[in-house]
Structures are given as C-alpha cells and as structure tokens.
Motif scaffolding. Structure first.
Motif, PDB file in Angstrom:
ATOM      1  N   SER A  30       0.847  -1.197   0.000  1.00 50.38           N
ATOM      2  CA  SER A  30       0.000   0.000   0.000  1.00 50.38           C
ATOM      3  C   SER A  30       0.879   1.242   0.000  1.00 50.38           C
ATOM      4  CB  SER A  30      -0.921   0.001   1.226  1.00 50.38           C
ATOM      5  OG  SER A  30      -0.178   0.200   2.392  1.00 50.38           O
ATOM      6  N   HIS A  31       0.392   2.288  -0.613  1.00 48.80           N
ATOM      7  CA  HIS A  31       1.119   3.551  -0.704  1.00 48.80           C
ATOM      8  C   HIS A  31       0.343   4.634   0.038  1.00 48.80           C
ATOM      9  CE1 HIS A  31       3.880   1.999  -3.738  1.00 48.80           C
ATOM     10  NE2 HIS A  31       2.827   1.393  -4.261  1.00 48.80           N
ATOM     11  N   LYS A  32       1.083   5.499   0.698  1.00 42.86           N
ATOM     12  CA  LYS A  32       0.461   6.636   1.379  1.00 42.86           C
ATOM     13  C   LYS A  32       1.339   7.856   1.181  1.00 42.86           C
ATOM     14  CE  LYS A  32      -1.534   8.215   5.601  1.00 42.86           C
ATOM     15  NZ  LYS A  32      -2.227   7.838   6.788  1.00 42.86           N
ATOM     16  N   LYS A  33       0.695   8.988   0.948  1.00 46.67           N
ATOM     17  CA  LYS A  33       1.415  10.245   0.778  1.00 46.67           C
ATOM     18  C   LYS A  33       1.185  11.120   2.002  1.00 46.67           C
ATOM     19  CE  LYS A  33       1.359  10.132  -4.154  1.00 46.67           C
ATOM     20  NZ  LYS A  33       1.727  10.877  -5.286  1.00 46.67           N
ATOM     21  N   GLY A  34       2.200  11.870   2.359  1.00 51.68           N
ATOM     22  CA  GLY A  34       2.105  12.779   3.498  1.00 51.68           C
ATOM     23  C   GLY A  34       3.004  13.977   3.282  1.00 51.68           C
ATOM     24  N   PHE A  35       2.890  14.940   4.181  1.00 53.17           N
ATOM     25  CA  PHE A  35       3.696  16.163   4.110  1.00 53.17           C
ATOM     26  C   PHE A  35       4.611  16.227   5.320  1.00 53.17           C
ATOM     27  CE2 PHE A  35      -0.061  17.276   1.635  1.00 53.17           C
ATOM     28  CZ  PHE A  35       0.536  17.724   0.480  1.00 53.17           C
ATOM     29  N   LEU A  36       5.823  16.691   5.100  1.00 51.30           N
ATOM     30  CA  LEU A  36       6.780  16.858   6.186  1.00 51.30           C
ATOM     31  C   LEU A  36       6.579  18.232   6.826  1.00 51.30           C
ATOM     32  CD1 LEU A  36      10.011  15.386   4.585  1.00 51.30           C
ATOM     33  CD2 LEU A  36       8.468  14.315   6.209  1.00 51.30           C
ATOM     34  N   PRO A  37       6.605  18.300   8.152  1.00 47.74           N
ATOM     35  CA  PRO A  37       6.412  19.599   8.823  1.00 47.74           C
ATOM     36  C   PRO A  37       7.669  20.470   8.756  1.00 47.74           C
ATOM     37  CG  PRO A  37       6.753  17.874  10.440  1.00 47.74           C
ATOM     38  CD  PRO A  37       6.706  17.197   9.095  1.00 47.74           C
ATOM     39  N   HIS A  38       7.462  21.786   8.810  1.00 51.92           N
ATOM     40  CA  HIS A  38       8.563  22.761   8.825  1.00 51.92           C
ATOM     41  C   HIS A  38       8.465  23.582  10.103  1.00 51.92           C
ATOM     42  CE1 HIS A  38       9.593  21.969   4.690  1.00 51.92           C
ATOM     43  NE2 HIS A  38       8.364  22.223   4.311  1.00 51.92           N
ATOM     44  N   ILE A  39       9.591  23.787  10.777  1.00 52.12           N
ATOM     45  CA  ILE A  39       9.585  24.690  11.932  1.00 52.12           C
ATOM     46  C   ILE A  39      10.493  25.888  11.708  1.00 52.12           C
ATOM     47  CG2 ILE A  39       9.009  22.918  13.606  1.00 52.12           C
ATOM     48  CD1 ILE A  39      11.988  23.023  14.468  1.00 52.12           C
ATOM     49  N   MET A  40      11.435  25.777  10.780  1.00 54.12           N
ATOM     50  CA  MET A  40      12.345  26.900  10.539  1.00 54.12           C
ATOM     51  C   MET A  40      11.722  27.865   9.539  1.00 54.12           C
ATOM     52  SD  MET A  40      16.116  25.199  10.441  1.00 54.12           S
ATOM     53  CE  MET A  40      16.848  26.791  10.174  1.00 54.12           C
ATOM     54  N   PRO A  41      11.650  29.144   9.872  1.00 52.30           N
ATOM     55  CA  PRO A  41      11.073  30.100   8.929  1.00 52.30           C
ATOM     56  C   PRO A  41      11.971  30.256   7.705  1.00 52.30           C
ATOM     57  CG  PRO A  41      12.004  31.226  10.817  1.00 52.30           C
ATOM     58  CD  PRO A  41      12.079  29.760  11.104  1.00 52.30           C
ATOM     59  N   GLY A  42      11.329  30.377   6.566  1.00 51.41           N
ATOM     60  CA  GLY A  42      12.077  30.551   5.327  1.00 51.41           C
ATOM     61  C   GLY A  42      12.443  29.244   4.657  1.00 51.41           C
ATOM     62  N   LEU A  43      12.210  28.117   5.312  1.00 53.09           N
ATOM     63  CA  LEU A  43      12.555  26.825   4.726  1.00 53.09           C
ATOM     64  C   LEU A  43      11.602  26.461   3.586  1.00 53.09           C
ATOM     65  CD1 LEU A  43      14.711  24.696   5.215  1.00 53.09           C
ATOM     66  CD2 LEU A  43      13.069  23.443   6.605  1.00 53.09           C
ATOM     67  N   GLU A  44      10.374  26.976   3.645  1.00 53.48           N
ATOM     68  CA  GLU A  44       9.413  26.709   2.569  1.00 53.48           C
ATOM     69  C   GLU A  44       9.879  27.329   1.248  1.00 53.48           C
ATOM     70  OE1 GLU A  44       8.419  28.204   5.479  1.00 53.48           O
ATOM     71  OE2 GLU A  44       7.384  26.539   6.454  1.00 53.48           O
ATOM     72  N   LYS A  45      10.575  28.462   1.329  1.00 60.36           N
ATOM     73  CA  LYS A  45      11.065  29.114   0.114  1.00 60.36           C
ATOM     74  C   LYS A  45      12.191  28.307  -0.525  1.00 60.36           C
ATOM     75  CE  LYS A  45       9.951  33.667   1.886  1.00 60.36           C
ATOM     76  NZ  LYS A  45      10.477  34.924   2.404  1.00 60.36           N
ATOM     77  N   ILE A  46      12.998  27.668   0.313  1.00 62.96           N
ATOM     78  CA  ILE A  46      14.124  26.893  -0.208  1.00 62.96           C
ATOM     79  C   ILE A  46      13.649  25.557  -0.770  1.00 62.96           C
ATOM     80  CG2 ILE A  46      16.267  25.723   0.442  1.00 62.96           C
ATOM     81  CD1 ILE A  46      16.588  27.911   2.608  1.00 62.96           C
ATOM     82  N   MET A  47      12.788  24.849  -0.023  1.00 58.19           N
ATOM     83  CA  MET A  47      12.371  23.495  -0.400  1.00 58.19           C
ATOM     84  C   MET A  47      11.104  23.473  -1.250  1.00 58.19           C
ATOM     85  SD  MET A  47      13.089  21.418   3.109  1.00 58.19           S
ATOM     86  CE  MET A  47      12.543  19.897   2.393  1.00 58.19           C
ATOM     87  N   GLY A  48      10.479  24.578  -1.474  1.00 55.86           N
ATOM     88  CA  GLY A  48       9.193  24.588  -2.148  1.00 55.86           C
ATOM     89  C   GLY A  48       8.108  24.828  -1.109  1.00 55.86           C
ATOM     90  N   SER A  49       6.853  24.725  -1.533  1.00 59.04           N
ATOM     91  CA  SER A  49       5.779  25.033  -0.601  1.00 59.04           C
ATOM     92  C   SER A  49       5.725  24.035   0.547  1.00 59.04           C
ATOM     93  CB  SER A  49       4.441  25.074  -1.341  1.00 59.04           C
ATOM     94  OG  SER A  49       4.179  23.803  -1.913  1.00 59.04           O
ATOM     95  N   LYS A  50       5.587  22.765   0.240  1.00 56.80           N
ATOM     96  CA  LYS A  50       5.625  21.719   1.265  1.00 56.80           C
ATOM     97  C   LYS A  50       6.246  20.492   0.633  1.00 56.80           C
ATOM     98  CE  LYS A  50       2.097  22.711   4.594  1.00 56.80           C
ATOM     99  NZ  LYS A  50       1.080  22.143   5.440  1.00 56.80           N
ATOM    100  N   LYS A  51       7.043  19.795   1.386  1.00 52.28           N
ATOM    101  CA  LYS A  51       7.704  18.590   0.894  1.00 52.28           C
ATOM    102  C   LYS A  51       6.762  17.405   1.077  1.00 52.28           C
ATOM    103  CE  LYS A  51      11.285  16.277  -0.513  1.00 52.28           C
ATOM    104  NZ  LYS A  51      11.624  16.223  -1.874  1.00 52.28           N
ATOM    105  N   GLU A  52       6.415  16.777  -0.040  1.00 51.51           N
ATOM    106  CA  GLU A  52       5.514  15.621  -0.004  1.00 51.51           C
ATOM    107  C   GLU A  52       6.343  14.342  -0.062  1.00 51.51           C
ATOM    108  OE1 GLU A  52       1.456  14.118  -2.203  1.00 51.51           O
ATOM    109  OE2 GLU A  52       2.886  15.291  -3.338  1.00 51.51           O
ATOM    110  N   ILE A  53       5.971  13.362   0.766  1.00 51.76           N
ATOM    111  CA  ILE A  53       6.665  12.085   0.776  1.00 51.76           C
ATOM    112  C   ILE A  53       5.676  10.984   0.413  1.00 51.76           C
ATOM    113  CG2 ILE A  53       8.430  12.732   2.437  1.00 51.76           C
ATOM    114  CD1 ILE A  53       6.780  11.256   4.567  1.00 51.76           C
ATOM    115  N   ASP A  54       6.204   9.898  -0.119  1.00 57.71           N
ATOM    116  CA  ASP A  54       5.405   8.725  -0.458  1.00 57.71           C
ATOM    117  C   ASP A  54       6.029   7.528   0.247  1.00 57.71           C
ATOM    118  OD1 ASP A  54       3.618   6.987  -1.596  1.00 57.71           O
ATOM    119  OD2 ASP A  54       4.636   6.880  -3.528  1.00 57.71           O
TER     120      ASP A  54
END
Length: 121
Positions: free
Chosen positions: A86-110
């Motif tokens: 089975s496959h599941k997708k999720g999002f990794l949380p961010h706590i450091m400000p400005g990290l969304e600009k470097i990595m994209g909006s949200k990092k999705e994992i499978d």
C-alpha cells in the motif's frame, strides 16, 4: 569592600559580545537539529500509518484501488499467498522560517506499507 567588588562584577558587561557570538550559531544549530528530528518523526509516523493500513486491509479484505498485489508461491497447494503493498502520501512539517522558500511550498513524501494476505482456496 567585598560587597563593592561583587556589585562591580555583576554590573560589568565584560563577555557579552562573546556570548552573543556563540549564542547565534548555537541557536541555529539547535533549530537545524530540531527540524531534522521533527522531519524524521513525521516520516516515521506516516510510515507507521501506511503499515497499519496495509495490515488492517490484509486482514479485513477491504482493499483500496491503489493497493498493489504480488503473488508468492506457497509450498501448500491449498493456500494462496499474496503480498499487499500500500502507498500513502504525506507532508513533512517545517519549523524553521524561510525553509518553505528553499524546499518549495511543502515537501511531499510517499511511503509504503507491506502485509501478507493469506487466501484460502
């Protein structure tokens, strides 16, 4: 005499700049380590959820359309084994400000979960 030395020592600003120069990199290191820890924990929780879903569906027989089956040859002719993936997708949380600009909006994992389905013939 001793009291005046003590108050002079307390009111002295000696060492404040050195403390600030050490505190900024130390705080940055702490935030990076916290981000890595929270990211690994988020990935592990998504993996546990995928594994739990695969085990539950393998026992109950209620499969999703996204589940994949792999046939396993069994030595017993009266038993049919399948590997449920089975496959599941999720999002990794961010706590450091400005990290969304470097990595994209949200990092999705499978992540995947694996279970054995024992079908009786």
């Amino acid at each position: 005499m001793k009291i005046s030395r003590f108050t002079t020592l307390i009111l002295s600003e000696k060492g404040n700049i050195e403390s600030a120069l050490v505190l900024i990199p130390l705080l940055t290191l702490f935030l990076v380590a916290s981000q890595i820890t929270i990211t690994i924990h988020g990935r592990n929780m998504t993996k546990i959820s995928a594994q739990d879903g695969a085990s539950t569906r393998a026992i109950s027989g209620n499969f999703d359309e996204t589940d994949t089956f792999l046939h396993i040859d069994s030595p017993d002719p009266h038993q049919n084994l399948d590997l449920l993936i089975s496959h599941k997708k999720g999002f990794l949380p961010h706590i450091m400000p400005g990290l969304e600009k470097i990595m994209g909006s949200k990092k999705e994992i499978d992540v995947t979960g694996v279970a054995i389905v024992e079908n009786q013939r």
